[in-house]
Design an enzyme around this catalytic site. Structure first.
Site, short mmCIF file in Angstrom:
data_model
loop_
_atom_site.label_atom_id
_atom_site.label_comp_id
_atom_site.label_asym_id
_atom_site.label_seq_id
_atom_site.Cartn_x
_atom_site.Cartn_y
_atom_site.Cartn_z
N ASP A 298 65.43 74.96 52.00
CA ASP A 298 64.30 74.45 51.47
C ASP A 298 64.55 74.04 50.19
OD1 ASP A 298 61.97 74.29 50.74
OD2 ASP A 298 61.24 76.45 50.75
N ASP B 212 59.99 67.92 49.69
CA ASP B 212 60.00 69.30 49.94
C ASP B 212 60.35 69.42 51.58
OD1 ASP B 212 59.37 72.02 50.32
OD2 ASP B 212 57.47 71.72 49.99
#
Length: 505
Positions: free
Chosen positions: A301, A112
């Site tokens: 992201d 992530d």
């Protein structure tokens, strides 16, 4: 269910206002961005070569009732995992995990870039939604880890986690680094993964904040601790419709996964992977506009499923592609046929256009389809270029030079062609090098041959005979070295081919 692992809290607030009663789509995911924006306290803390790791996609479903889903969004859209158990069932292109090892156990971990904490499910973890292994998932043992005596909590858009902080060796793709990490004692919202490996800057790490002043020397950043070349890593996200396999490359890039040259933009903050939206535009069905209407920055992201834009931009793009905002779902729904008939959407960065085809931006859950462009950026002042964007655009995260790199990703037939071409080029280069080495060895042997005559006429000159024999031996050694070099060169080619097959299978 859409996951939000980054700017979750802010998006969550917007989503709650827009969707008062119904379950939100499981496909919407964002990482850890929201946590920083929503928290009153700031999250502060402070090998060389490329390693390619296949990224596996975990697609499954389970039911969350409306209250559960809304609570998760309210908790924060901070850490929207690519996909987790949610209201929608057939979740595709929403969650990607990689095999990460801790203490001899391998876990399916969400990589992530929208958060900065590394944590694993603990053996003593408790949860109300099977996040803590009630389905038989792996759990981390603290044996072999070093306790810090500190605890931490991180809230994400897809859930929340709390636990104890340790230091220990974590391995990803054959690269091992000793880091400060969390072992959970409580979780909610993480039924589809065994933990997260945050790849944002350590300045937003909650674990770093927890251990500040405790004398812990281990970094909370895997990239920093691993000593990767230039602290670079790259993502290629697979697309279900094309049957490709995703990967993360540590220490460099994989040129078989994109076309053209890399186009870099400078970061304007070393927190998230954040850069300016100035000059970045979109084109959809002939209409063009700025990607940021009311916000000035974006983040890249991998932990957010969709592209989270300001409401004006999201509405404008969806108008052109055929998306209609659903207050009940909190996203723009569309006809499922749009995946094959819809127009491409183009994002232009530094005058380089990147195409996002409908096969990438249309997602589906149990017969309900929605686009990958939604609103929420107004709430936290940042646009999020999540998986929908990164799936179409190969993305390089260059921590050493504080920049992001972009190139058009290749999928399906194009991906196979690129991989074949790259393998052939590597083989040709290695073969040329081997041939050059063999030629040099042949020359050395030829030069040494006349010395044999000296050996023949040197009966009365032992010293000369010795010298000639030594020269002949040297020539033989050179020939042997050349042969070895040839084997080494071709072995490299074979290894490359094997690696390529492993990555793209």
């Amino acid at each position: 269910m859409v996951f939000l692992c980054g700017f979750a809290a802010l998006i969550a607030a917007a989503a709650l206002a827009a969707a008062p009663a119904a379950a939100l789509p499981a496909a919407l995911r964002t990482n850890n961005l929201a946590a920083a924006a929503a928290d009153s306290t700031s999250d502060t803390a402070a090998a060389t070569g490329s390693v390619i790791i296949p990224v596996s996609k975990n697609i499954s479903s389970s039911g969350h009732n409306t209250a559960q889903v809304m609570n998760l969004w309210a908790a924060r859209m901070n850490n929207v995992a690519r996909r987790q158990n949610g209201a929608l069932t057939n979740i595709n292109d929403e969650l990607y995990t990689a095999a990460v090892t801790l203490g001899g156990t391998t876990f399916a971990i969400d990589l992530d870039t929208g958060s900065a904490d590394i944590w694993f499910r603990g053996a003593n973890c408790k949860s109300t939604d099977t996040s803590c292994g009630q389905n038989g998932q792996a759990a981390a043992s603290t044996t072999g880890l070093t306790a810090t005596g500190k605890t931490w909590t991180t809230t994400y858009g897809s859930g929340a986690v709390a636990g104890n902080v340790f230091t220990g060796a974590v391995t990803l793709g054959g690269t091992t680094a000793t880091v400060a990490l969390g072992v959970s004692t409580q979780e909610v919202g993480f039924t589809q993964m065994d933990g997260l490996l945050g790849l944002a800057f350590p300045t937003i790490s909650n674990i770093a904040t927890a251990i500040a002043g405790a004398g812990v020397t281990a970094s909370t950043s895997f990239i920093t601790a691993a000593g990767l070349s230039n602290s670079v890593f790259s993502f290629y996200l697979s697309n279900t419709a094309d049957g490709t396999t995703g990967e993360v490359t540590l220490g460099g890039t994989d040129t078989t996964k994109y076309t053209g040259t890399l186009n870099y933009v400078a970061l304007n903050s070393q927190t998230y992977w954040q850069a300016s939206l100035t000059g970045i535009t979109y084109t959809a069905n002939g209409a063009t506009g700025n990607l940021g209407s009311t916000v000035t920055n974006f983040i890249a992201d991998t932990g957010t499923t969709l592209m989270i834009l300001d409401s004006t931009t999201a509405a404008a793009i969806n108008k052109q592609v055929g998306g209609t905002f659903s207050a009940a779902d909190g996203v723009y729904t569309c006809s499922c046929s749009l995946a094959t008939t819809g127009p491409d959407v183009t994002i232009t960065i530094n005058n380089v256009a990147y195409t996002i085809p409908p096969s990438i931006y249309v997602l589906q859950e149990t017969g309900t389809c929605f686009t990958g462009f939604t609103s929420g950026a107004d709430s936290f002042g940042l646009a999020i270029l999540g998986d929908v964007f990164i799936r179409a655009v190969y993305t390089v995260f260059d921590m050493g030079n504080s920049q992001l790199g972009f190139a058009q990703a290749v999928h399906g037939t194009a991906a196979a062609t690129a991989a074949t071409a790259a393998t052939a080029a590597t083989a040709a280069t290695a073969a040329t090098a081997a041939t050059t080495t063999k030629t040099a060895a042949t020359a050395a042997t030829t030069t040494a041959t006349p010395k044999t005559a000296t050996t023949t006429t040197a009966t009365a000159k032992p010293a000369t005979t010795t010298t000639a024999a030594a020269t002949t031996t040297a020539a033989t050694a050179a020939t042997t070295a050349a042969a070895a070099a040839t084997v080494t060169a071709y072995t490299t080619v074979v290894s490359t081919v094997i690696a390529t097959v492993t990555v793209t299978a």
